[in-house]
Each structure stands twice: as C-alpha cells, then as structure tokens.
Design a protein around this motif. Structure first.
Motif, PDB file in Angstrom:
ATOM      1  N   TRP A 180      -2.225   7.754  -3.138  1.00 39.78           N
ATOM      2  CA  TRP A 180      -2.824   6.430  -3.003  1.00 39.78           C
ATOM      3  C   TRP A 180      -2.530   5.570  -4.219  1.00 39.78           C
ATOM      4  O   TRP A 180      -2.554   6.033  -5.360  1.00 39.78           O
ATOM      5  CB  TRP A 180      -4.337   6.559  -2.877  1.00 39.78           C
ATOM      6  CG  TRP A 180      -4.820   6.951  -1.533  1.00 39.78           C
ATOM      7  CD1 TRP A 180      -4.144   7.640  -0.572  1.00 39.78           C
ATOM      8  CD2 TRP A 180      -6.119   6.709  -1.006  1.00 39.78           C
ATOM      9  NE1 TRP A 180      -4.933   7.829   0.523  1.00 39.78           N
ATOM     10  CE2 TRP A 180      -6.161   7.280   0.278  1.00 39.78           C
ATOM     11  CE3 TRP A 180      -7.245   6.082  -1.498  1.00 39.78           C
ATOM     12  CZ2 TRP A 180      -7.298   7.213   1.078  1.00 39.78           C
ATOM     13  CZ3 TRP A 180      -8.373   6.020  -0.711  1.00 39.78           C
ATOM     14  CH2 TRP A 180      -8.397   6.581   0.576  1.00 39.78           C
TER      15      TRP A 180
ATOM     16  N   TRP B  88      -9.556   0.896   1.634  1.00 39.68           N
ATOM     17  CA  TRP B  88     -10.493   1.960   2.000  1.00 39.68           C
ATOM     18  C   TRP B  88     -11.913   1.600   1.549  1.00 39.68           C
ATOM     19  O   TRP B  88     -12.860   1.765   2.323  1.00 39.68           O
ATOM     20  CB  TRP B  88     -10.065   3.305   1.398  1.00 39.68           C
ATOM     21  CG  TRP B  88     -11.170   4.294   1.501  1.00 39.68           C
ATOM     22  CD1 TRP B  88     -11.612   4.910   2.640  1.00 39.68           C
ATOM     23  CD2 TRP B  88     -12.046   4.721   0.455  1.00 39.68           C
ATOM     24  NE1 TRP B  88     -12.701   5.713   2.350  1.00 39.68           N
ATOM     25  CE2 TRP B  88     -12.979   5.609   1.010  1.00 39.68           C
ATOM     26  CE3 TRP B  88     -12.120   4.444  -0.907  1.00 39.68           C
ATOM     27  CZ2 TRP B  88     -13.974   6.221   0.257  1.00 39.68           C
ATOM     28  CZ3 TRP B  88     -13.098   5.055  -1.664  1.00 39.68           C
ATOM     29  CH2 TRP B  88     -14.015   5.934  -1.069  1.00 39.68           C
TER      30      TRP B  88
ATOM     31  N   THR C  59      -2.266   6.683   2.938  1.00 38.85           N
ATOM     32  CA  THR C  59      -3.061   6.188   4.055  1.00 38.85           C
ATOM     33  C   THR C  59      -4.241   7.119   4.308  1.00 38.85           C
ATOM     34  O   THR C  59      -4.418   8.110   3.600  1.00 38.85           O
ATOM     35  CB  THR C  59      -2.196   6.007   5.319  1.00 38.85           C
ATOM     36  OG1 THR C  59      -2.954   5.304   6.302  1.00 38.85           O
ATOM     37  CG2 THR C  59      -1.700   7.322   5.859  1.00 38.85           C
ATOM     38  N   TYR C  60      -5.023   6.802   5.347  1.00 38.31           N
ATOM     39  CA  TYR C  60      -6.203   7.596   5.674  1.00 38.31           C
ATOM     40  C   TYR C  60      -6.617   7.353   7.105  1.00 38.31           C
ATOM     41  O   TYR C  60      -6.204   6.375   7.732  1.00 38.31           O
ATOM     42  CB  TYR C  60      -7.364   7.263   4.729  1.00 38.31           C
ATOM     43  CG  TYR C  60      -7.757   5.810   4.750  1.00 38.31           C
ATOM     44  CD1 TYR C  60      -8.712   5.334   5.639  1.00 38.31           C
ATOM     45  CD2 TYR C  60      -7.163   4.899   3.890  1.00 38.31           C
ATOM     46  CE1 TYR C  60      -9.063   3.993   5.668  1.00 38.31           C
ATOM     47  CE2 TYR C  60      -7.504   3.562   3.902  1.00 38.31           C
ATOM     48  CZ  TYR C  60      -8.453   3.114   4.792  1.00 38.31           C
ATOM     49  OH  TYR C  60      -8.793   1.780   4.818  1.00 38.31           O
TER      50      TYR C  60
ATOM     51  N   THR D 180      -4.218   0.559  -1.409  1.00 41.18           N
ATOM     52  CA  THR D 180      -4.803   1.422  -0.380  1.00 41.18           C
ATOM     53  C   THR D 180      -6.266   1.693  -0.696  1.00 41.18           C
ATOM     54  O   THR D 180      -7.120   1.654   0.198  1.00 41.18           O
ATOM     55  CB  THR D 180      -4.027   2.756  -0.298  1.00 41.18           C
ATOM     56  OG1 THR D 180      -2.658   2.465  -0.026  1.00 41.18           O
ATOM     57  CG2 THR D 180      -4.586   3.650   0.792  1.00 41.18           C
TER      58      THR D 180
ATOM     59  N   GLU E  21       0.831  -1.201   0.000  1.00 43.87           N
ATOM     60  CA  GLU E  21       0.000   0.000   0.000  1.00 43.87           C
ATOM     61  C   GLU E  21       0.866   1.252   0.000  1.00 43.87           C
ATOM     62  O   GLU E  21       1.936   1.283   0.604  1.00 43.87           O
ATOM     63  CB  GLU E  21      -0.901   0.027   1.232  1.00 43.87           C
ATOM     64  CG  GLU E  21      -2.012  -0.965   1.183  1.00 43.87           C
ATOM     65  CD  GLU E  21      -2.995  -0.789   2.328  1.00 43.87           C
ATOM     66  OE1 GLU E  21      -3.009   0.287   2.961  1.00 43.87           O
ATOM     67  OE2 GLU E  21      -3.750  -1.738   2.571  1.00 43.87           O
TER      68      GLU E  21
END
Length: 136
Positions: free
Chosen positions: A24, A32, A6-7, A28, A3
C-alpha cells in the motif's frame, strides 16, 4: 500519485472485514480510511469487531501511519471492541503492534485463518450471518 495495493472490505452484522493485497501507498491508505469510517458509522451503535486478513499484504510506505492512527482512534472511540488479525509473517505482526497502540478499548487476537477468526469472535458473542451495505 496513483494508488498502489488494494483491498476488499465489507460489513457482516457487527463485523467489518478487510482483506489486504499488495504493497500500500498513501493514496490507497487514504481511500481505505475514508471507506472504513463509513463502515464504522454503520455499526457503531453496538460493540463491533474488525477482521484484517494480511495473507497477501506486502507492507506499506512509512508515510501512512499518521492517518492510520487517526482512523484507529476513531474506531476506538466509536465502539470497536475486538480486532482479529490473520497474519502469516512476524514482521506484519510487529508493524501492526505499533498501529494497535491507539486501540486502548479493543481486545486484539492474532490467528492463522478466517475460520479461526470467526470462531474467536463467536466465543466473544459476535457472529455473522449475511453481508449488508453500510447504513442499512
């Protein structure tokens, strides 16, 4: 592949918040989408909103748009009524315009800050009190 980007995502009453960091990739985005679907399940019985904070987002790879469209269609079909996007760069707004095409039942607002986003949603009748886990 690993990945990239991020979040942070949470559910506050009938508001799903998403704060995006970095660039992203597909991996990733897949993670999500899966977590976002779970959050939608927790709020879909009543109209709900999503706040997306793109302040620290560095765009994405082009291979993500099909699954982003799929999850946005799912949100559109499961009672999403509002979307507020905090988006400092015009390129971000342009890119999201494409993703927003499938949100046919959703009123979309662009703003400059999180307090402004919450104020707009409050005018629409959605307020947040405290964080809760999906399904509670």
């Amino acid at each position: 592949m690993r990945e990239h980007g991020t979040y942070e995502m949470g559910v506050y009453d009938q508001i799903i918040t998403l704060k995006v960091f970095g660039a992203w990739n597909l991996e990733t985005t897949k993670r999500w989408c899966s977590e976002y679907r779970d959050h939608i399940q927790a709020v879909k019985s009543n109209p709900w909103a999503r706040i997306i904070d793109l302040t620290f987002w560095q765009l994405t790879t082009p291979d993500v748009w099909e699954i982003v469209d799929d999850v946005n269609i799912f949100a559109n079909d499961n009672n999403q009524k509002y979307e507020v996007v905090i988006c400092p760069l015009s390129i971000q707004k342009e890119i999201l315009g494409r993703a927003h095409q499938v949100l046919t039942n959703v009123e979309i607002e662009f703003c400059d800050s999180l307090p402004e986003a919450y104020q707009w949603l409050a005018r629409k009748g959605l307020k947040h009190d405290e964080m809760r886990a999906p399904g509670t």
